[in-house]
Write an enzyme that holds these catalytic residues in place. Structure first.
Site, PDB file in Angstrom:
ATOM      1  N   TYR A 140      50.036  41.314  43.066  1.00 46.22           N
ATOM      2  CA  TYR A 140      48.767  40.748  43.470  1.00 46.22           C
ATOM      3  C   TYR A 140      48.869  39.457  44.611  1.00 46.22           C
ATOM      4  O   TYR A 140      48.076  38.446  44.594  1.00 46.22           O
ATOM      5  CB  TYR A 140      48.221  40.048  42.216  1.00 46.22           C
ATOM      6  CG  TYR A 140      47.287  40.882  41.076  1.00 46.22           C
ATOM      7  CD1 TYR A 140      47.847  41.871  40.266  1.00 46.22           C
ATOM      8  CD2 TYR A 140      46.045  40.746  40.921  1.00 46.22           C
ATOM      9  CE1 TYR A 140      47.562  42.829  39.741  1.00 46.22           C
ATOM     10  CE2 TYR A 140      45.273  41.756  40.214  1.00 46.22           C
ATOM     11  CZ  TYR A 140      46.033  42.644  39.661  1.00 46.22           C
ATOM     12  OH  TYR A 140      45.306  43.584  38.939  1.00 46.22           O
TER      13      TYR A 140
ATOM     14  N   LYS B 291      59.674  47.201  34.318  1.00 46.62           N
ATOM     15  CA  LYS B 291      59.745  48.527  34.722  1.00 46.62           C
ATOM     16  C   LYS B 291      61.255  48.481  35.600  1.00 46.62           C
ATOM     17  O   LYS B 291      61.432  48.822  36.506  1.00 46.62           O
ATOM     18  CB  LYS B 291      58.668  49.107  35.574  1.00 46.62           C
ATOM     19  CG  LYS B 291      59.005  50.599  36.105  1.00 46.62           C
ATOM     20  CD  LYS B 291      58.791  51.575  34.886  1.00 46.62           C
ATOM     21  CE  LYS B 291      59.313  52.974  35.053  1.00 46.62           C
ATOM     22  NZ  LYS B 291      59.334  53.937  34.394  1.00 46.62           N
TER      23      LYS B 291
ATOM     24  N   ASP C  72      55.900  51.941  30.251  1.00 46.45           N
ATOM     25  CA  ASP C  72      55.445  53.298  29.918  1.00 46.45           C
ATOM     26  C   ASP C  72      55.765  53.698  28.307  1.00 46.45           C
ATOM     27  O   ASP C  72      54.975  53.852  27.716  1.00 46.45           O
ATOM     28  CB  ASP C  72      56.273  54.379  30.660  1.00 46.45           C
ATOM     29  CG  ASP C  72      57.564  54.360  31.149  1.00 46.45           C
ATOM     30  OD1 ASP C  72      58.336  53.418  30.534  1.00 46.45           O
ATOM     31  OD2 ASP C  72      58.306  55.350  31.481  1.00 46.45           O
TER      32      ASP C  72
ATOM     33  N   ASP D 247      47.471  43.540  33.599  1.00 44.02           N
ATOM     34  CA  ASP D 247      46.127  44.021  33.876  1.00 44.02           C
ATOM     35  C   ASP D 247      45.714  45.486  33.021  1.00 44.02           C
ATOM     36  O   ASP D 247      44.888  45.520  32.478  1.00 44.02           O
ATOM     37  CB  ASP D 247      46.055  44.351  35.405  1.00 44.02           C
ATOM     38  CG  ASP D 247      44.627  44.807  35.814  1.00 44.02           C
ATOM     39  OD1 ASP D 247      43.784  44.072  35.025  1.00 44.02           O
ATOM     40  OD2 ASP D 247      44.320  45.743  36.478  1.00 44.02           O
TER      41      ASP D 247
ATOM     42  N   ASP E 269      43.640  46.146  29.114  1.00 41.64           N
ATOM     43  CA  ASP E 269      42.668  47.117  28.789  1.00 41.64           C
ATOM     44  C   ASP E 269      43.063  48.381  27.715  1.00 41.64           C
ATOM     45  O   ASP E 269      41.957  48.603  27.029  1.00 41.64           O
ATOM     46  CB  ASP E 269      42.010  47.999  30.014  1.00 41.64           C
ATOM     47  CG  ASP E 269      41.340  47.159  30.801  1.00 41.64           C
ATOM     48  OD1 ASP E 269      41.329  45.798  30.828  1.00 41.64           O
ATOM     49  OD2 ASP E 269      40.482  47.769  31.799  1.00 41.64           O
TER      50      ASP E 269
HETATM   51  C1  IPM Z   1      41.029  41.408  35.188  1.00 40.31           C
HETATM   52  C2  IPM Z   1      40.324  42.268  36.302  1.00 40.31           C
HETATM   53  C3  IPM Z   1      40.756  41.782  37.545  1.00 40.31           C
HETATM   54  C4  IPM Z   1      42.225  41.874  37.725  1.00 40.31           C
HETATM   55  C5  IPM Z   1      40.107  42.463  38.709  1.00 40.31           C
HETATM   56  C6  IPM Z   1      38.590  42.472  38.538  1.00 40.31           C
HETATM   57  C7  IPM Z   1      40.505  41.668  40.034  1.00 40.31           C
HETATM   58  O1  IPM Z   1      40.755  43.731  36.246  1.00 40.31           O
HETATM   59  O2  IPM Z   1      40.799  40.400  35.043  1.00 40.31           O
HETATM   60  O3  IPM Z   1      41.871  42.273  34.455  1.00 40.31           O
HETATM   61  O4  IPM Z   1      42.850  42.845  38.249  1.00 40.31           O
HETATM   62  O5  IPM Z   1      42.859  40.925  37.144  1.00 40.31           O
HETATM   63 MG    MG Z   2      41.609  44.120  34.316  1.00 40.38          MG
END
Ligand code: IPM
Ligand code: MG
Length: 351
Positions: A139, A184, A216, A242, A246
């Site tokens: 990033y 990694k 992984d 990130d 999720d």
């Molecule tokens: C998050 C989102 C952001 C990220 C995106 C929307 C830039 O996915 O906050 O997890 O990648 O950090």
């Molecule tokens: Mg995200």
């Protein structure tokens, strides 16, 4: 005490969830006799269409004058993907030096059916916390795209790596638990650099049980057994954080249950749900407001030092769920309620 909170409504479902976040903060303020002043500061796709700027100067000023920021998700299908992300979200995180992205992964009682995992894997609940590096790695925005290639530099600096690891060691020490670093290092030089720093610092923290895990393998193992006995504090880089945030959200039932805190321990921090702007359900009144409400609990805890009020908000969320209220994302095929019903129930328990 009196505080200014900058409020970014965001795009899509943003205004719907932020509305409930602000109401919950107002109720918590009343309960704890805090004086909170809210200042709206538009940032994102809608701000771009209205002003020509994703992050208008006036909004930035209002946010800079605040003690904390409550941020809605942003992004619109009628604006090219990447613009709002880069000029809005990532710019805010970088501008305010929010180098820690804290993502607690905690299950709530009664939501087992919303998780894709079998009940026996969830019997001890889930309670770990992802400490995501929030300023560099893939990033760092170094690289670019041409006709025949695309490049992103995975930059890890000594300053960037040590400050996030220090934060994670401190947190693990406060929680009295284990610390697992996810990387990694078998392939990436940047990860190897990270791991060397982690191991050096681990040797200086004999009070904490430390280990490293390849990303992984982590993704596999956490699905096979997500229990609190196995995972407590997880520290990882920006990209891996990130992704695993999720995955972890699915384990506890929904992205709609996942809060986050972008922290600058010495500056202005920003609180937002992990989910996106979900344009497909915007305006329908069915989005889950709990990720935002739980982000408000983090705001109370980390920016205002109000631990007890933060616990009260989290307990009010559990109490609303105990009533059987479920938005569609956590209804597991059963009866679902509207955003406002769930939000109002949390508010009633806080009052
Ligand atoms: C998050 C989102 C952001 C990220 C995106 C929307 C830039 O996915 O906050 O997890 O990648 O950090
Ligand atoms: Mg995200």
């Amino acid at each position: 005490m009196s505080y200014q909170i900058g409020v970014i409504p965001g795009d899509g479902v943003g205004p719907e969830v932020i509305n409930w976040g602000q109401k919950v903060l107002e109720a918590a303020a009343k309960r704890g006799s805090l004086d909170l002043k809210f200042v709206e500061a538009p940032v994102g796709g809608t701000a771009f269409l209205e002003t020509g700027k994703v992050l208008p100067q006036d909004s930035l000023q209002k946010l800079s004058d605040s003690q904390a920021i409550l941020k809605g998700p942003m992004g619109r299908p009628d604006i090219e993907a990447g613009i709002v992300e880069r000029d809005g979200i990532l710019t805010l995180r970088q501008h305010f030096g929010q180098y820690v992205n804290l993502r607690p992964v905690k299950s709530f009682r009664g939501l087992e059916a919303a998780s894709p995992l079998k009940d026996n894997l969830l019997k001890d609940g889930v309670d770990f916390i992802i400490v995501r590096e929030n300023s560099e790695g893939l990033y760092s925005r170094m690289g670019g795209i041409s006709a025949n290639s695309g490049t992103d530099i995975n930059l890890f600096t000594e300053k960037g790596v040590t400050r996030i690891l220090e934060f994670a060691f401190d947190l693990a020490s406060k929680r009295g638990k284990d610390l697992i670093s996810v990387d990694k290092a078998n392939v990436l030089s940047a990860s190897l650099f990270w791991r060397r720093h982690f191991e050096r610092m681990a040797a200086e923290h004999s009070d904490i049980k430390c280990s490293s895990q390849l990303v992984d393998s982590f993704c596999l193992l956490v699905l096979q057994d997500p229990s609190p006995a196995k995972w407590d504090v997880i520290v990882t880089d920006n990209m891996f954080g990130d992704i695993i945030a999720d995955e972890a959200a699915a384990i506890v039932g929904s992205l709609g249950m996942s809060p986050s805190a972008n922290l600058n321990p010495q500056g202005v921090s920003m609180y937002e749900p992990v989910h996106g702007s979900a344009p497909n359900i915007a305006g329908k009144g069915i989005v889950n407001p709990l990720a935002t409400i739980l982000s408000c609990a983090l705001l109370l805890r980390h920016s205002l030092g109000q631990d007890e009020l933060a616990n009260d908000v989290e307990n009010a969320v559990q109490a609303a769920l105990d009533q059987g209220l479920r938005t569609v994302d956590i209804a597991a095929g059963g009866a679902s309620c509207k955003t406002d019903e769930l939000g109002a129930a949390v508010l009633a328990h806080l009052a």
